[in-house]
Motif scaffolding. Structure first.
Motif, PDB file in Angstrom:
ATOM      1  N   ILE A  27       0.838  -1.200   0.000  1.00 12.38           N
ATOM      2  CA  ILE A  27       0.000   0.000   0.000  1.00 12.38           C
ATOM      3  C   ILE A  27       0.873   1.250   0.000  1.00 12.38           C
ATOM      4  CG2 ILE A  27      -1.631   1.352   1.380  1.00 12.38           C
ATOM      5  CD1 ILE A  27      -2.831  -1.321   2.325  1.00 12.38           C
ATOM      6  N   ALA A  28       1.911   1.248   0.841  1.00 18.26           N
ATOM      7  CA  ALA A  28       2.797   2.406   0.944  1.00 18.26           C
ATOM      8  C   ALA A  28       3.520   2.666  -0.375  1.00 18.26           C
ATOM      9  CB  ALA A  28       3.808   2.191   2.073  1.00 18.26           C
ATOM     10  N   VAL A  29       3.949   1.602  -1.046  1.00 16.99           N
ATOM     11  CA  VAL A  29       4.657   1.760  -2.321  1.00 16.99           C
ATOM     12  C   VAL A  29       3.725   2.349  -3.376  1.00 16.99           C
ATOM     13  CG1 VAL A  29       5.717   0.513  -4.250  1.00 16.99           C
ATOM     14  CG2 VAL A  29       6.384  -0.016  -1.899  1.00 16.99           C
ATOM     15  N   LEU A  30       2.508   1.836  -3.463  1.00 22.69           N
ATOM     16  CA  LEU A  30       1.557   2.330  -4.464  1.00 22.69           C
ATOM     17  C   LEU A  30       1.234   3.806  -4.245  1.00 22.69           C
ATOM     18  CD1 LEU A  30      -0.919  -0.693  -4.695  1.00 22.69           C
ATOM     19  CD2 LEU A  30       0.741   0.032  -6.408  1.00 22.69           C
ATOM     20  N   ILE A  31       0.972   4.165  -2.995  1.00 21.53           N
ATOM     21  CA  ILE A  31       0.679   5.561  -2.690  1.00 21.53           C
ATOM     22  C   ILE A  31       1.913   6.427  -2.916  1.00 21.53           C
ATOM     23  CG2 ILE A  31       0.052   7.177  -0.838  1.00 21.53           C
ATOM     24  CD1 ILE A  31      -1.664   4.966   0.360  1.00 21.53           C
ATOM     25  N   GLY A  32       3.071   5.928  -2.488  1.00 25.38           N
ATOM     26  CA  GLY A  32       4.304   6.697  -2.608  1.00 25.38           C
ATOM     27  C   GLY A  32       4.685   6.978  -4.049  1.00 25.38           C
ATOM     28  N   VAL A  33       4.563   5.977  -4.915  1.00 24.19           N
ATOM     29  CA  VAL A  33       4.902   6.178  -6.325  1.00 24.19           C
ATOM     30  C   VAL A  33       3.962   7.207  -6.954  1.00 24.19           C
ATOM     31  CG1 VAL A  33       4.990   5.084  -8.598  1.00 24.19           C
ATOM     32  CG2 VAL A  33       5.913   3.894  -6.604  1.00 24.19           C
ATOM     33  N   LEU A  60      10.295   8.875 -14.669  1.00 19.25           N
ATOM     34  CA  LEU A  60      11.589   8.728 -14.007  1.00 19.25           C
ATOM     35  C   LEU A  60      11.390   8.216 -12.582  1.00 19.25           C
ATOM     36  CD1 LEU A  60      14.627   9.346 -14.618  1.00 19.25           C
ATOM     37  CD2 LEU A  60      14.282  11.516 -13.438  1.00 19.25           C
ATOM     38  N   LEU A  61      10.352   8.720 -11.915  1.00 22.21           N
ATOM     39  CA  LEU A  61      10.074   8.279 -10.544  1.00 22.21           C
ATOM     40  C   LEU A  61       9.505   6.874 -10.524  1.00 22.21           C
ATOM     41  CD1 LEU A  61      10.680  10.162  -8.145  1.00 22.21           C
ATOM     42  CD2 LEU A  61      10.390  11.389 -10.290  1.00 22.21           C
ATOM     43  N   ASN A  62       8.761   6.516 -11.560  1.00 26.01           N
ATOM     44  CA  ASN A  62       8.236   5.160 -11.661  1.00 26.01           C
ATOM     45  C   ASN A  62       9.381   4.155 -11.793  1.00 26.01           C
ATOM     46  OD1 ASN A  62       5.931   3.318 -11.925  1.00 26.01           O
ATOM     47  ND2 ASN A  62       6.615   3.058 -14.031  1.00 26.01           N
ATOM     48  N   ASP A  63      10.358   4.487 -12.631  1.00 27.81           N
ATOM     49  CA  ASP A  63      11.527   3.613 -12.785  1.00 27.81           C
ATOM     50  C   ASP A  63      12.341   3.541 -11.495  1.00 27.81           C
ATOM     51  OD1 ASP A  63      10.757   3.285 -15.402  1.00 27.81           O
ATOM     52  OD2 ASP A  63      12.178   4.740 -16.214  1.00 27.81           O
ATOM     53  N   LEU A  64      12.496   4.685 -10.850  1.00 25.42           N
ATOM     54  CA  LEU A  64      13.265   4.726  -9.603  1.00 25.42           C
ATOM     55  C   LEU A  64      12.614   3.867  -8.526  1.00 25.42           C
ATOM     56  CD1 LEU A  64      15.487   5.849  -7.760  1.00 25.42           C
ATOM     57  CD2 LEU A  64      14.010   7.839  -7.338  1.00 25.42           C
ATOM     58  N   SER A  65      11.293   3.857  -8.473  1.00 21.31           N
ATOM     59  CA  SER A  65      10.598   3.103  -7.423  1.00 21.31           C
ATOM     60  C   SER A  65      10.946   1.622  -7.470  1.00 21.31           C
ATOM     61  CB  SER A  65       9.085   3.295  -7.551  1.00 21.31           C
ATOM     62  OG  SER A  65       8.590   2.700  -8.743  1.00 21.31           O
ATOM     63  N   ILE A  66      11.138   1.089  -8.663  1.00 23.73           N
ATOM     64  CA  ILE A  66      11.512  -0.328  -8.796  1.00 23.73           C
ATOM     65  C   ILE A  66      12.883  -0.557  -8.168  1.00 23.73           C
ATOM     66  CG2 ILE A  66      11.996  -2.188 -10.430  1.00 23.73           C
ATOM     67  CD1 ILE A  66      10.015  -0.823 -12.357  1.00 23.73           C
ATOM     68  N   TRP A  67      13.818   0.331  -8.448  1.00 22.98           N
ATOM     69  CA  TRP A  67      15.151   0.237  -7.854  1.00 22.98           C
ATOM     70  C   TRP A  67      15.065   0.313  -6.330  1.00 22.98           C
ATOM     71  CZ3 TRP A  67      20.273   1.085 -10.275  1.00 22.98           C
ATOM     72  CH2 TRP A  67      20.239   0.925 -11.657  1.00 22.98           C
ATOM     73  N   LEU A  68      14.243   1.228  -5.841  1.00 25.29           N
ATOM     74  CA  LEU A  68      14.162   1.436  -4.395  1.00 25.29           C
ATOM     75  C   LEU A  68      13.598   0.216  -3.681  1.00 25.29           C
ATOM     76  CD1 LEU A  68      12.895   5.136  -4.194  1.00 25.29           C
ATOM     77  CD2 LEU A  68      15.239   4.271  -3.986  1.00 25.29           C
ATOM     78  N   LEU A  79      21.626   4.192  -1.616  1.00 24.41           N
ATOM     79  CA  LEU A  79      22.648   3.618  -2.496  1.00 24.41           C
ATOM     80  C   LEU A  79      22.067   3.322  -3.883  1.00 24.41           C
ATOM     81  CD1 LEU A  79      24.456   1.161  -0.038  1.00 24.41           C
ATOM     82  CD2 LEU A  79      25.281   3.381  -0.870  1.00 24.41           C
ATOM     83  N   ALA A  80      20.850   2.762  -3.898  1.00 21.78           N
ATOM     84  CA  ALA A  80      20.211   2.467  -5.184  1.00 21.78           C
ATOM     85  C   ALA A  80      19.924   3.750  -5.954  1.00 21.78           C
ATOM     86  CB  ALA A  80      18.920   1.683  -4.950  1.00 21.78           C
ATOM     87  N   ALA A  81      19.463   4.783  -5.264  1.00 21.67           N
ATOM     88  CA  ALA A  81      19.143   6.050  -5.922  1.00 21.67           C
ATOM     89  C   ALA A  81      20.394   6.731  -6.465  1.00 21.67           C
ATOM     90  CB  ALA A  81      18.417   6.977  -4.949  1.00 21.67           C
ATOM     91  N   LEU A  82      21.506   6.605  -5.754  1.00 23.69           N
ATOM     92  CA  LEU A  82      22.760   7.170  -6.249  1.00 23.69           C
ATOM     93  C   LEU A  82      23.183   6.512  -7.564  1.00 23.69           C
ATOM     94  CD1 LEU A  82      24.757   7.471  -2.911  1.00 23.69           C
ATOM     95  CD2 LEU A  82      24.182   9.372  -4.434  1.00 23.69           C
ATOM     96  N   ILE A  83      23.090   5.192  -7.613  1.00 25.95           N
ATOM     97  CA  ILE A  83      23.446   4.477  -8.835  1.00 25.95           C
ATOM     98  C   ILE A  83      22.482   4.846  -9.963  1.00 25.95           C
ATOM     99  CG2 ILE A  83      23.679   2.190  -9.897  1.00 25.95           C
ATOM    100  CD1 ILE A  83      24.427   1.137  -7.083  1.00 25.95           C
ATOM    101  N   PHE A  84      21.200   4.885  -9.646  1.00 34.12           N
ATOM    102  CA  PHE A  84      20.178   5.236 -10.637  1.00 34.12           C
ATOM    103  C   PHE A  84      20.422   6.634 -11.199  1.00 34.12           C
ATOM    104  CE2 PHE A  84      16.106   7.137 -11.781  1.00 34.12           C
ATOM    105  CZ  PHE A  84      15.522   6.149 -12.572  1.00 34.12           C
ATOM    106  N   ALA A  85      20.688   7.595 -10.309  1.00 33.38           N
ATOM    107  CA  ALA A  85      20.919   8.979 -10.735  1.00 33.38           C
ATOM    108  C   ALA A  85      22.157   9.073 -11.634  1.00 33.38           C
ATOM    109  CB  ALA A  85      21.079   9.885  -9.518  1.00 33.38           C
ATOM    110  N   LYS A  86      23.184   8.319 -11.281  1.00 33.87           N
ATOM    111  CA  LYS A  86      24.413   8.332 -12.090  1.00 33.87           C
ATOM    112  C   LYS A  86      24.143   7.775 -13.487  1.00 33.87           C
ATOM    113  CE  LYS A  86      28.927   8.755 -12.598  1.00 33.87           C
ATOM    114  NZ  LYS A  86      29.598  10.074 -12.587  1.00 33.87           N
TER     115      LYS A  86
END
Length: 291
Positions: free
Chosen positions: A35-41, A57-65, A111-118
């Motif tokens: 529930i938190a993931v769905l609302i958060g995305v 971009l945020l949808n893709d990031l959510s999978i990484w997170l 850590l995942a977001a840093l790699i994703f952003a790079k």
């Protein structure tokens, strides 16, 4: 006059139902995380649109997170409870029985977001600011998993908002007590207040007053969340420990320090935070940008 809390009405007494409905086990953590993931995305995508940033971009990031945060939360917990899991290694992966730590999830997510952003060549702090409100809202929702699982409660108390814990879920040393501090509720309410603060800052910044620098929302999140967690952790009976130290309090102090240093760097020194890509160029006040 001394107020006798024991004599007050019991309208606010909570009863933890335990991790089962009748004889059917219900994976509350999994349900609440979903529930938190769905609302958060959805929220992060909405905020991205308001900043004129591609919401996909945020949808893709959510999978990484999600892929990084949940295992990291479990690993963090198991490491500080290794003396228990070393005796039953098969329980290490039994995340459905509880035992995840939000600080581990945050570390894994960062850590995942840093790699994703790079890889995507976007500013990390831009992503962090868009995710921060969703993160704290997700924490507010997730804390109710502790309520349903009869865990992470505080010391015994006789306050009118006390939490009843079934005998089989109480620590042996506190078996004679029935009511405990509902620390899950304290943290959930605190997180909701932090969520309100972050959204207020976000929407005020859209009109240029005050204009926020990249990383501001995440730094405010670090300071505000850590303040509440430090206090609430002192009430709990099941803290992860490193010798005599409560790990969550140590990490909370580190989070407050990091957040305050970051805010001072941004607004006293007036310098951008170090990032994985070149900082976004400053725009005139009032213009909608990605910072």
């Amino acid at each position: 006059m001394v107020l006798d809390f024991a004599a007050l009405p019991l309208a606010f007494v909570f009863t933890s139902p335990g991790p089962e409905i009748g004889s059917t086990p219900l994976r509350w953590y999994g349900l609440l995380i979903a529930i938190a993931v769905l609302i958060g995305v959805s929220l992060s995508q909405y905020l991205a649109k308001r900043r004129q940033i591609d919401p996909d971009l945020l949808n893709d990031l959510s999978i990484w997170l999600v892929i990084a945060a949940i295992p990291a939360a479990r690993i963090y917990y198991v490491l500080f409870k290794w003396s228990d899991y070393a005796k039953q290694p098969s329980k290490i992966i039994a995340i459905w029985e509880g035992g995840i730590a939000i600080h581990g999830a945050i570390i894994g997510g960062v850590l995942a977001a840093l790699i994703f952003a790079k890889l995507k060549r976007v500013p990390f702090w831009q992503l962090a600011d868009l995710v921060a409100p969703s993160l704290i809202l997700g924490q507010a929702i997730g804390r109710w998993g502790n309520f349903f699982n009869s865990e992470a409660f505080g010391r015994p108390t006789n306050l009118p908002w006390k939490l009843y814990i079934p005998p089989e879920r109480r620590p042996l040393s506190l078996a004679n007590y029935e009511y405990f501090h509902p620390t899950f509720l304290y943290e959930s309410v605190w997180n909701l207040m932090v969520f309100g603060l972050l959204l207020t800052l976000f929407f005020r910044s859209l009109s240029g007053k005050p204009r926020l620098r990249l990383g501001t929302l995440f730094m405010v999140y670090l300071v505000a969340y850590s303040m509440g967690r430090f206090w609430i952790e002192g009430l709990r009976t099941d803290s992860l420990m490193l010798g005599p130290l409560r790990i969550a309090q140590v990490v909370s102090l580190s989070g407050m320090t990091l957040g305050l240093v970051g805010l001072a760097w941004l607004y006293l020194l007036k310098r951008p935070l170090p990032d994985v890509v070149s900082p976004v160029k400053e725009q005139p006040r009032g213009q909608v940008t990605g910072d």
